[in-house]
Design an enzyme around this catalytic site. Structure first.
Site, PDB file in Angstrom:
ATOM      1  N   ASP A   1       1.043  16.679   5.818  1.00 14.69           N
ATOM      2  CA  ASP A   1      -0.385  16.866   5.284  1.00 14.69           C
ATOM      3  C   ASP A   1      -0.621  16.464   4.070  1.00 14.69           C
ATOM      4  O   ASP A   1       0.102  16.406   3.164  1.00 14.69           O
ATOM      5  CB  ASP A   1      -1.091  18.254   5.840  1.00 14.69           C
ATOM      6  CG  ASP A   1      -0.076  19.276   5.506  1.00 14.69           C
ATOM      7  OD1 ASP A   1       0.627  19.477   4.112  1.00 14.69           O
ATOM      8  OD2 ASP A   1       0.568  20.111   6.220  1.00 14.69           O
TER       9      ASP A   1
ATOM     10  N   ASP B   1      -5.299   3.161   3.270  1.00 20.05           N
ATOM     11  CA  ASP B   1      -5.046   2.101   4.214  1.00 20.05           C
ATOM     12  C   ASP B   1      -6.464   1.795   4.799  1.00 20.05           C
ATOM     13  O   ASP B   1      -7.046   2.313   5.459  1.00 20.05           O
ATOM     14  CB  ASP B   1      -3.978   2.694   5.298  1.00 20.05           C
ATOM     15  CG  ASP B   1      -3.279   1.337   5.698  1.00 20.05           C
ATOM     16  OD1 ASP B   1      -3.843   0.347   5.988  1.00 20.05           O
ATOM     17  OD2 ASP B   1      -1.949   1.779   6.027  1.00 20.05           O
TER      18      ASP B   1
ATOM     19  N   ASP C   1      -4.976  -3.807   6.214  1.00 20.02           N
ATOM     20  CA  ASP C   1      -4.136  -3.871   7.649  1.00 20.02           C
ATOM     21  C   ASP C   1      -4.659  -5.162   8.303  1.00 20.02           C
ATOM     22  O   ASP C   1      -5.813  -5.444   8.556  1.00 20.02           O
ATOM     23  CB  ASP C   1      -4.459  -2.558   8.325  1.00 20.02           C
ATOM     24  CG  ASP C   1      -3.623  -2.658   9.637  1.00 20.02           C
ATOM     25  OD1 ASP C   1      -2.610  -2.098   9.845  1.00 20.02           O
ATOM     26  OD2 ASP C   1      -4.542  -2.735  10.686  1.00 20.02           O
TER      27      ASP C   1
ATOM     28  N   GLU D   1      -1.868  -7.151   4.359  1.00 22.37           N
ATOM     29  CA  GLU D   1      -0.830  -7.695   5.110  1.00 22.37           C
ATOM     30  C   GLU D   1      -1.013  -8.920   6.149  1.00 22.37           C
ATOM     31  O   GLU D   1      -2.108  -8.851   6.921  1.00 22.37           O
ATOM     32  CB  GLU D   1      -0.668  -6.381   6.512  1.00 22.37           C
ATOM     33  CG  GLU D   1       0.285  -6.695   7.250  1.00 22.37           C
ATOM     34  CD  GLU D   1       0.330  -5.616   8.584  1.00 22.37           C
ATOM     35  OE1 GLU D   1       1.389  -5.410   9.320  1.00 22.37           O
ATOM     36  OE2 GLU D   1      -0.853  -5.188   9.132  1.00 22.37           O
TER      37      GLU D   1
ATOM     38  N   HIS E   1       6.469   1.311   7.643  1.00 22.89           N
ATOM     39  CA  HIS E   1       6.479   2.080   8.727  1.00 22.89           C
ATOM     40  C   HIS E   1       6.394   1.167  10.063  1.00 22.89           C
ATOM     41  O   HIS E   1       6.365   2.014  10.977  1.00 22.89           O
ATOM     42  CB  HIS E   1       5.049   2.879   8.638  1.00 22.89           C
ATOM     43  CG  HIS E   1       3.811   1.994   8.859  1.00 22.89           C
ATOM     44  ND1 HIS E   1       3.590   1.280   7.959  1.00 22.89           N
ATOM     45  CD2 HIS E   1       3.083   1.838  10.029  1.00 22.89           C
ATOM     46  CE1 HIS E   1       2.373   0.401   8.232  1.00 22.89           C
ATOM     47  NE2 HIS E   1       2.179   0.761   9.413  1.00 22.89           N
ATOM     48  N   ASP E   2       6.701  -0.012   9.953  1.00 25.63           N
ATOM     49  CA  ASP E   2       6.734  -0.743  11.034  1.00 25.63           C
ATOM     50  C   ASP E   2       8.005  -1.574  11.378  1.00 25.63           C
ATOM     51  O   ASP E   2       8.120  -2.206  12.270  1.00 25.63           O
ATOM     52  CB  ASP E   2       5.615  -2.051  11.103  1.00 25.63           C
ATOM     53  CG  ASP E   2       4.263  -1.619  11.065  1.00 25.63           C
ATOM     54  OD1 ASP E   2       3.850  -0.726  11.813  1.00 25.63           O
ATOM     55  OD2 ASP E   2       3.354  -2.416  10.567  1.00 25.63           O
TER      56      ASP E   2
HETATM   57  C1  GLC Z   1      -0.573  -3.197  11.194  1.00 28.67           C
HETATM   58  C2  GLC Z   1      -0.034  -1.783  10.866  1.00 28.67           C
HETATM   59  C3  GLC Z   1       0.778  -1.225  12.309  1.00 28.67           C
HETATM   60  C4  GLC Z   1      -0.533  -1.293  13.259  1.00 28.67           C
HETATM   61  C5  GLC Z   1      -1.274  -2.484  13.418  1.00 28.67           C
HETATM   62  C6  GLC Z   1      -2.534  -2.492  13.869  1.00 28.67           C
HETATM   63  O1  GLC Z   1       0.339  -4.015  11.638  1.00 28.67           O
HETATM   64  O2  GLC Z   1       1.244  -1.772   9.896  1.00 28.67           O
HETATM   65  O3  GLC Z   1       1.416  -0.136  12.220  1.00 28.67           O
HETATM   66  O4  GLC Z   1      -0.072  -0.911  14.558  1.00 28.67           O
HETATM   67  O5  GLC Z   1      -1.473  -3.017  12.085  1.00 28.67           O
HETATM   68  O6  GLC Z   1      -3.460  -1.637  13.300  1.00 28.67           O
HETATM   69 CA    CA Z   2       0.592  20.073   8.701  1.00 29.99          CA
END
Ligand code: GLC
Ligand code: CA
Length: 556
Positions: free
Chosen positions: A29, A98, A199, A256, A328-329
């Protein structure tokens, strides 16, 4: 090149759900992040990118936003966010949100209204098209598998979703929709965020005809990025976005971007580019090629070196790239890049050094600084990620056994990077007093922050020295603005480069091979060693001998 406030900064990505849980519900959190600001400051971080914390049904872990103005309850409240922002400011740190604006959640009010009346006002916020002869409007396969068109029940309309069906794509040709997005972006900037990670932004431009392509698989579909690659004109949308939002606040933006067209780099990250910077994903092409998707060999590192060098050379006259080893991907970098003999602390420090001292903005990902690893799971039910589940299913359908499919997930799953942050050796790695939403990597008793803070030789201690060196008064300018010059590019198992500015220079020499390596280079003569991941470093007469996985940084 105009100097900008963010040029010499170091950034860190937080995946909030897995960073630190303070109320025992098993989910990280905002208060957990606030608690750890001093830790990040001490590490040397200036900019923090938060993966999505907006209200969301979490079909794609927050990348499906149902209200852009709300903090999801799981993460806390807007007051918690304001505190985090204020505490970061006190420490001279910046927060990036993000920005997920190619699509929203199917639970967003706009989409709920659109579903009720695809031909009405809100229908035009999305892409609704009629089917063709009982089939979807075109044969696009979404990024997560299956058709990118979902049928609306009770009528002959389909809507477009380049990602999951719960992530309908927003119609960027609709000025009314755009105004709502711009207002929202400006609202966050007014609040005091320093900018955004943006994103999947290359996908916003569609070919309104949605023509089908030659199928590229037995499902008769073709990856939807074929359309993205073909369509022209994304730049106009991006300029309009920038002019109406980021530009007004001197915001920092990191995009990205996959599938950018050749020769558009300047338009994207030049002095007047659409964005401040964008992630350098050049390693992707190498890692996705031959010998299985992520299996690593020294040969692969050799290839990576050339791709990386090309990218650095191409970008340095244009602007700044954002350099990443993890996010994270993708799986953890030790597992992803390093051959078996290098999957250890030395290897981790070597990779970190190579990446952090490149020209560009370094982005670390949570846990990278302690060498977190891919996580073995007992069954597919242990995985949460929507992409992983589809890949597992496809693998089973193509004839793999469950064990084989699970092994593939161990190497490729996005959840490898999403397991809880390992703070200490207490239950659940000190991440939570409750049951963590995703399994904790069993190696936490050895790999954790607390243990590494008190070990001067740990990966964490090394990262601190590395970031401090990058920001030291003596070398800051060289590492920020210095030219990138490849060194001894043809020497096998060696990755070496020099950063040069006026009369000052610094050089990195990394031996990623299994054997000792002696190198001779002009950059070594008269240089002193500034940092190394192993002891016994001696430069003698412009020559140095590197142990396996040894990296040194020297300067003069
Ligand atoms: C980007 C994010 C990914 C997400 C995708 C759709 O690639 O990094 O985690 O699933 O966009 O939003
Ligand atoms: Ca929590």
């Amino acid at each position: 090149m105009n100097k900008k406030w963010w040029h010499d900064k170091i950034a860190y990505q937080i995946y909030p759900k897995s960073f630190r849980d303070t109320n025992g519900d098993g989910i990280g959190d905002l208060n957990g992040i606030t608690q750890k600001l001093d830790y990040l400051k001490d590490l040397g971080i200036d900019i923090i990118w938060l993966s999505p914390i907006y209200q969301s049904p979490f079909v794609d872990e927050g990348y499906d936003i149902s209200d852009y103005y709300q903090i999801d309850k799981a993460f806390g409240t807007m007051e918690d966010f304001d505190i985090l922002l204020a505490e970061a400011k006190k420490r001279d740190m910046h927060i990036l949100m993000d920005l997920v604006i190619n699509h929203c959640s199917d639970q967003h009010e706009w989409f709920q209204k659109a579903l009720k009346d695809p031909e009405g006002e809100y229908g035009d916020y999305f892409y609704f098209r009629k089917g063709k002869d009982g089939n979807p409007p075109s044969n696009y396969r979404s990024y997560f598998g299956g058709s990118a068109w979902e049928k609306v029940e009770g009528c002959d309309y389909y809507y477009l979703h380049m990602f999951a069906k719960e992530q309908p794509d927003l119609n960027w040709n609709n000025p009314k929709m755009l105004k709502e997005l711009y207002d929202m972006i400006n609202w966050w900037l007014e609040k005091g965020v320093s900018g955004f990670r943006i994103d999947a932004i290359i996908n916003i431009k569609k070919d309104p005809d949605f023509e089908s392509f030659e199928p590229d698989g037995p499902d008769g579909l073709t990856w939807v990025w074929r359309m993205v690659e073909k369509v022209e004109g994304v730049g106009e949308l991006l300029e309009d976005l920038k002019k109406n939002t980021f530009d007004r606040y001197e915001a920092f933006t990191v995009a990205e971007v996959f599938n950018m067209k050749e020769n558009e780099l300047d338009q994207f990250i030049g002095d007047n580019g659409h964005f401040s910077t964008m992630f350098d994903f050049c390693a992707h092409s190498v890692l996705a090629s031959k010998k299985g998707p992520y299996g690593s060999t020294a040969e692969k590192l050799e290839k990576l070196k050339h791709v990386l060098f090309q990218s650095q050379l191409k970008c340095q006259d244009v602007g700044f790239m954002a350099n990443v080893l993890e996010n994270h991907d993708i799986p953890r970098c030790i597992d992803r890049y390093l051959p078996a003999y290098a999957q250890n602390a030395s290897g981790a420090k070597m990779l970190g050094t190579i990446s952090t001292l490149l020209r560009g903005i370094p982005f670390l990902y949570q846990g990278q600084e302690i060498g977190m690893r891919n996580c073995p799971m007992d069954s597919i039910d242990d995985y949460d990620d929507i992409g992983t589940r589809w890949e597992y299913q496809t693998a089973i359908e193509s004839g793999l056994s469950q064990a084989q499919a699970l092994n593939a997930c161990y190497h490729t799953s996005r959840d490898n990077a999403r397991t809880p942050m390992q703070w200490d050796s207490s239950l659940s790695a000190g991440f939570s007093t409750g049951k963590p939403w995703l399994k904790v990597n069993p190696n936490y008793t050895k790999v954790n922050v607390e243990a590494q803070l008190s070990d001067g030789d740990s990966i964490l201690s090394y990262y601190k020295k590395l970031l401090a060196l990058r920001k030291s008064s003596e070398y800051r300018e060289v590492f920020t603005y210095g030219a990138f010059c490849p060194l001894l590019e043809d020497t096998e198992n060696l990755l070496a480069y020099e950063r040069k500015l006026d009369h000052k220079s610094a050089a990195v020499f990394a031996n990623f091979g299994e054997k000792e390596l002696t190198v001779k280079a002009e950059a070594l003569s008269g240089a002193t060693v500034l940092l190394s991941n192993q002891d016994n470093v001696l430069i003698k007469e412009g020559q140095i001998t590197l142990a396996p996985c040894q990296v040194i940084v020297c300067g003069r």
